[in-house]
Enzyme design. Structure first.
Site, PDB file in Angstrom:
ATOM      1  N   ASP A  36       0.839  -1.199   0.000  1.00  0.00           N
ATOM      2  CA  ASP A  36       0.000   0.000   0.000  1.00  0.00           C
ATOM      3  C   ASP A  36       0.876   1.252   0.000  1.00  0.00           C
ATOM      4  O   ASP A  36       1.709   1.428   0.886  1.00  0.00           O
ATOM      5  CB  ASP A  36      -0.941   0.004   1.206  1.00  0.00           C
ATOM      6  CG  ASP A  36      -2.089   0.989   1.018  1.00  0.00           C
ATOM      7  OD1 ASP A  36      -2.451   1.273  -0.135  1.00  0.00           O
ATOM      8  OD2 ASP A  36      -2.621   1.485   2.029  1.00  0.00           O
TER       9      ASP A  36
ATOM     10  N   HIS B 149      -3.222  13.945   1.787  1.00  0.00           N
ATOM     11  CA  HIS B 149      -3.457  12.979   2.866  1.00  0.00           C
ATOM     12  C   HIS B 149      -2.216  12.896   3.760  1.00  0.00           C
ATOM     13  O   HIS B 149      -2.319  12.943   4.991  1.00  0.00           O
ATOM     14  CB  HIS B 149      -3.791  11.612   2.275  1.00  0.00           C
ATOM     15  CG  HIS B 149      -3.875  10.511   3.291  1.00  0.00           C
ATOM     16  ND1 HIS B 149      -4.916  10.416   4.198  1.00  0.00           N
ATOM     17  CD2 HIS B 149      -3.042   9.464   3.562  1.00  0.00           C
ATOM     18  CE1 HIS B 149      -4.726   9.342   4.969  1.00  0.00           C
ATOM     19  NE2 HIS B 149      -3.596   8.757   4.608  1.00  0.00           N
TER      20      HIS B 149
ATOM     21  N   GLU C  74     -10.123   4.044   4.380  1.00  0.00           N
ATOM     22  CA  GLU C  74      -9.266   4.839   3.498  1.00  0.00           C
ATOM     23  C   GLU C  74      -9.735   4.620   2.063  1.00  0.00           C
ATOM     24  O   GLU C  74      -9.795   3.479   1.582  1.00  0.00           O
ATOM     25  CB  GLU C  74      -7.787   4.443   3.660  1.00  0.00           C
ATOM     26  CG  GLU C  74      -7.238   4.849   5.026  1.00  0.00           C
ATOM     27  CD  GLU C  74      -5.723   4.756   5.138  1.00  0.00           C
ATOM     28  OE1 GLU C  74      -5.112   3.953   4.402  1.00  0.00           O
ATOM     29  OE2 GLU C  74      -5.149   5.489   5.973  1.00  0.00           O
TER      30      GLU C  74
ATOM     31  N   GLU D 271      -9.278   4.426  -1.593  1.00  0.00           N
ATOM     32  CA  GLU D 271      -8.102   4.178  -2.435  1.00  0.00           C
ATOM     33  C   GLU D 271      -8.490   3.482  -3.730  1.00  0.00           C
ATOM     34  O   GLU D 271      -9.578   2.939  -3.862  1.00  0.00           O
ATOM     35  CB  GLU D 271      -7.098   3.260  -1.699  1.00  0.00           C
ATOM     36  CG  GLU D 271      -6.695   3.756  -0.326  1.00  0.00           C
ATOM     37  CD  GLU D 271      -5.464   3.050   0.229  1.00  0.00           C
ATOM     38  OE1 GLU D 271      -4.751   2.371  -0.547  1.00  0.00           O
ATOM     39  OE2 GLU D 271      -5.217   3.181   1.439  1.00  0.00           O
TER      40      GLU D 271
ATOM     41  N   ASP E 212      -8.792   0.512   2.551  1.00  0.00           N
ATOM     42  CA  ASP E 212      -7.758   0.075   3.493  1.00  0.00           C
ATOM     43  C   ASP E 212      -8.218   0.462   4.901  1.00  0.00           C
ATOM     44  O   ASP E 212      -7.801   1.479   5.447  1.00  0.00           O
ATOM     45  CB  ASP E 212      -6.429   0.767   3.126  1.00  0.00           C
ATOM     46  CG  ASP E 212      -5.306   0.422   4.084  1.00  0.00           C
ATOM     47  OD1 ASP E 212      -5.366  -0.646   4.710  1.00  0.00           O
ATOM     48  OD2 ASP E 212      -4.367   1.237   4.194  1.00  0.00           O
TER      49      ASP E 212
ATOM     50  N   ARG F 285      -6.954   3.642  13.904  1.00  0.00           N
ATOM     51  CA  ARG F 285      -5.997   4.740  14.119  1.00  0.00           C
ATOM     52  C   ARG F 285      -5.331   4.690  15.484  1.00  0.00           C
ATOM     53  O   ARG F 285      -4.176   5.126  15.633  1.00  0.00           O
ATOM     54  CB  ARG F 285      -6.714   6.088  13.951  1.00  0.00           C
ATOM     55  CG  ARG F 285      -7.370   6.297  12.595  1.00  0.00           C
ATOM     56  CD  ARG F 285      -6.373   6.191  11.471  1.00  0.00           C
ATOM     57  NE  ARG F 285      -7.012   6.462  10.178  1.00  0.00           N
ATOM     58  CZ  ARG F 285      -6.406   6.274   9.022  1.00  0.00           C
ATOM     59  NH1 ARG F 285      -5.158   5.828   8.978  1.00  0.00           N
ATOM     60  NH2 ARG F 285      -7.032   6.527   7.890  1.00  0.00           N
TER      61      ARG F 285
ATOM     62  N   GLN G 108      -2.710   2.040  15.285  1.00  0.00           N
ATOM     63  CA  GLN G 108      -1.673   2.539  14.369  1.00  0.00           C
ATOM     64  C   GLN G 108      -0.759   3.552  15.049  1.00  0.00           C
ATOM     65  O   GLN G 108       0.469   3.505  14.909  1.00  0.00           O
ATOM     66  CB  GLN G 108      -2.359   3.164  13.150  1.00  0.00           C
ATOM     67  CG  GLN G 108      -1.428   3.622  12.045  1.00  0.00           C
ATOM     68  CD  GLN G 108      -2.174   4.339  10.919  1.00  0.00           C
ATOM     69  OE1 GLN G 108      -3.409   4.374  10.885  1.00  0.00           O
ATOM     70  NE2 GLN G 108      -1.422   4.906   9.992  1.00  0.00           N
TER      71      GLN G 108
ATOM     72  N   LYS H 174      -3.726  -2.156  10.471  1.00  0.00           N
ATOM     73  CA  LYS H 174      -4.131  -2.195   9.062  1.00  0.00           C
ATOM     74  C   LYS H 174      -4.477  -3.598   8.562  1.00  0.00           C
ATOM     75  O   LYS H 174      -5.168  -3.722   7.562  1.00  0.00           O
ATOM     76  CB  LYS H 174      -2.969  -1.691   8.185  1.00  0.00           C
ATOM     77  CG  LYS H 174      -2.570  -0.243   8.430  1.00  0.00           C
ATOM     78  CD  LYS H 174      -3.444   0.691   7.639  1.00  0.00           C
ATOM     79  CE  LYS H 174      -2.838   2.083   7.584  1.00  0.00           C
ATOM     80  NZ  LYS H 174      -3.664   2.975   6.751  1.00  0.00           N
TER      81      LYS H 174
ATOM     82  N   THR I  79      -9.109  -5.616   4.380  1.00  0.00           N
ATOM     83  CA  THR I  79      -8.987  -4.717   3.224  1.00  0.00           C
ATOM     84  C   THR I  79     -10.048  -5.169   2.235  1.00  0.00           C
ATOM     85  O   THR I  79     -10.144  -6.369   1.947  1.00  0.00           O
ATOM     86  CB  THR I  79      -7.595  -4.825   2.566  1.00  0.00           C
ATOM     87  OG1 THR I  79      -6.595  -4.590   3.564  1.00  0.00           O
ATOM     88  CG2 THR I  79      -7.422  -3.831   1.435  1.00  0.00           C
TER      89      THR I  79
ATOM     90  N   GLU J  40      -9.069  12.521   8.750  1.00  0.00           N
ATOM     91  CA  GLU J  40      -8.902  13.881   8.221  1.00  0.00           C
ATOM     92  C   GLU J  40     -10.192  14.684   8.334  1.00  0.00           C
ATOM     93  O   GLU J  40     -10.169  15.846   8.739  1.00  0.00           O
ATOM     94  CB  GLU J  40      -8.468  13.822   6.752  1.00  0.00           C
ATOM     95  CG  GLU J  40      -7.092  13.224   6.549  1.00  0.00           C
ATOM     96  CD  GLU J  40      -6.939  12.708   5.128  1.00  0.00           C
ATOM     97  OE1 GLU J  40      -6.575  13.502   4.253  1.00  0.00           O
ATOM     98  OE2 GLU J  40      -7.191  11.507   4.895  1.00  0.00           O
TER      99      GLU J  40
HETATM  100 MN    MN Z   1      -3.796   2.983   3.022  1.00  0.00          MN
END
Ligand code: MN
Length: 442
Positions: free
Chosen positions: A142, A149, A214, A216, A248, A252, A255, A268, A272, A388
């Site tokens: 990834d 971002h 996420e 993507e 994804d 948080r 992470q 993560k 997915t 975000e």
């Molecule tokens: Mn990602």
């Protein structure tokens, strides 16, 4: 790659739903996936989305539509590879095979095509299909190609030092995990992990309270390269079969505590989700745009730069993310849009990802997946994650029914869509990706 007869926006299909203004699956798209009849124990096999239908490639082969004497050896061979329960063999076959198959499909599905009578019985409504992962995915990497971002997330994790110095020199990535990649419809239990609360001296094991998505794109690798032999930027894209949507999912809080010094791990790798249809690069050709690097920024090292990249290296793919809570589902409300952006804003391109990934000799294999990283645009409202949009959980979003969200709640469904549209070209869409968070098991 150049535009050819398959891109002609005037072409229509004998599958009526492919000609509607808003359809993702026009005759000019022809994305590939793997499916079977829902609720059956049939073997999965390759198919092509056309309008609201799937053309069953195994059935079409049986009907003799891809006979080598009719369509040529290249298209016939590609159709056999595309009818398999996984598309790795087709991906390995390379651009000449992909192009031959696309041309044969385009001609057979056009209004007035003599193949219509034979193919009519090879259609299955998409609503009656169950999808599988389109390939055996051997590896998953990834990337982190949106500078918007990277900067926004960097500010939250490191307010004094948001963008690390390597960012503008190379496409940053982490090696992900393919065992937990699943097709749209994936449901997973809220993950637990070590969480270090603000101001605490010791972590606790607890369900994530900062679960996020996420937005993507995913790239499926085509032929790839032998170990020890880098892929030059000029041939990078001939090693990309096509693109899908990718979520994804990210915890948080897990992470934030684990990511230094080696990067994402348990925050993560629990899930997915990818969309069922792979849109080929050839289908996206009308949506190429110039790739530029601001003059004030470092220009890429030569292995990451080329005249063709500057001319047509970016692709204008519209992306949006929506949410439907359990309460919204109960009261029959449609999913609400959280944000919208475009892949054209990416700081690094598809070709640069492939060239960089292999510059040390690392081998990519057919069916490997590369994620683009969260696609956030220049405006705050174009952000591709809740981290975000809620500014690290400090500014909750209000949904249309009055609920608020800082991060995902149990039974939230996250929906992603992607499409390309412009005057003078047929619409090319990715369909939809959906995934859902379930209550923690404990
Ligand atoms: Mn990602």
């Amino acid at each position: 790659m150049a535009l050819n007869e398959t891109h002609d926006p005037q072409l229509s299909s004998w599958v009526a739903a492919a000609n509607g203004a808003g359809t993702d699956f026009t005759l000019q798209n022809l994305p590939l996936g793997v499916f079977r009849c829902a609720g059956s124990s049939e073997a999965f096999r390759g198919g092509v989305a056309i309008g609201d239908q799937i053309l069953d490639l195994a059935a079409a082969l049986q009907a003799g539509v891809f006979d080598a004497r009719e369509v040529g050896a290249a298209a016939a061979g590609a159709a056999m590879a595309a009818a398999q329960p996984a598309l790795n063999e087709l991906m390995a076959a390379g651009p000449a095979a992909w192009t031959a198959l696309r041309l044969a499909l385009s001609r057979a599905l056009r209004s007035g095509a003599p193949q219509q009578a034979a193919l009519q019985s090879c259609l299955l409504p998409q609503a009656q299909a169950q999808f599988a992962l389109p390939a055996r995915i051997g590896d998953y990497t990834d990337f982190y190609t949106s500078i918007y971002h990277a900067t926004a997330v960097g500010k939250l994790f490191r307010p004094d030092n948001p963008l690390l110095p390597n960012y503008k020199w190379m496409p940053i990535a982490y090696h992900g995990r393919c065992s937990s990649i699943a097709i749209s419809g994936q449901q997973f239990k809220r993950p637990s992990g070590q969480i270090l609360a603000a101001g605490a001296a010791t972590p606790v094991l607890a369900p994530s309270q900062r679960l996020d998505y996420e937005l993507e794109l995913g790239l499926f690798i085509g032929p790839g390269n032998a170990l020890g032999t880098p892929i030059a930027i000029e041939s990078a894209e001939s090693n990309v079969f096509g693109l899908c949507l990718l979520n994804d999912w990210s915890a948080r809080d897990l992470q934030a505590w684990e990511y230094q010094p080696l990067g994402p791990f348990l925050g993560k790798n629990f899930a997915t989700t990818i969309s069922p249809w792979i849109v080929t690069l050839e289908a996206l050709e009308p949506y190429r745009v110039a790739w530029t690097r601001p003059a004030a920024d470092p220009q890429p090292l030569s292995y990451l730069d080329s005249p063709e990249l500057r001319r047509t290296g970016a692709i204008d793919i519209q992306l949006e993310c929506l949410l439907q809570s359990a309460a919204m589902r109960r009261s029959g409300q449609v999913p609400c849009r959280l944000s919208r952006s475009s892949f054209r804003h990416a700081y690094w391109t598809i070709a640069q990802m492939v060239a960089h990934h292999t510059v040390n000799g690392c081998n990519l294999r057919p069916g490997d997946v590369l994620g683009t990283g969260t696609q956030s645009g220049p405006q705050a409202a174009e952000a591709g994650s809740l981290l975000e949009l809620s500014v690290g959980g400090k500014q909750p979003l209000t949904l249309p029914d009055g609920e608020t969200r800082r991060f995902l709640e149990d039974d939230d469904a996250v929906i992603m869509r992607g499409w390309c549209e412009r005057a003078g070209a047929a619409r090319v869409g990715f369909g939809e990706l959906e995934g859902r968070v379930l209550k923690h098991a404990g």
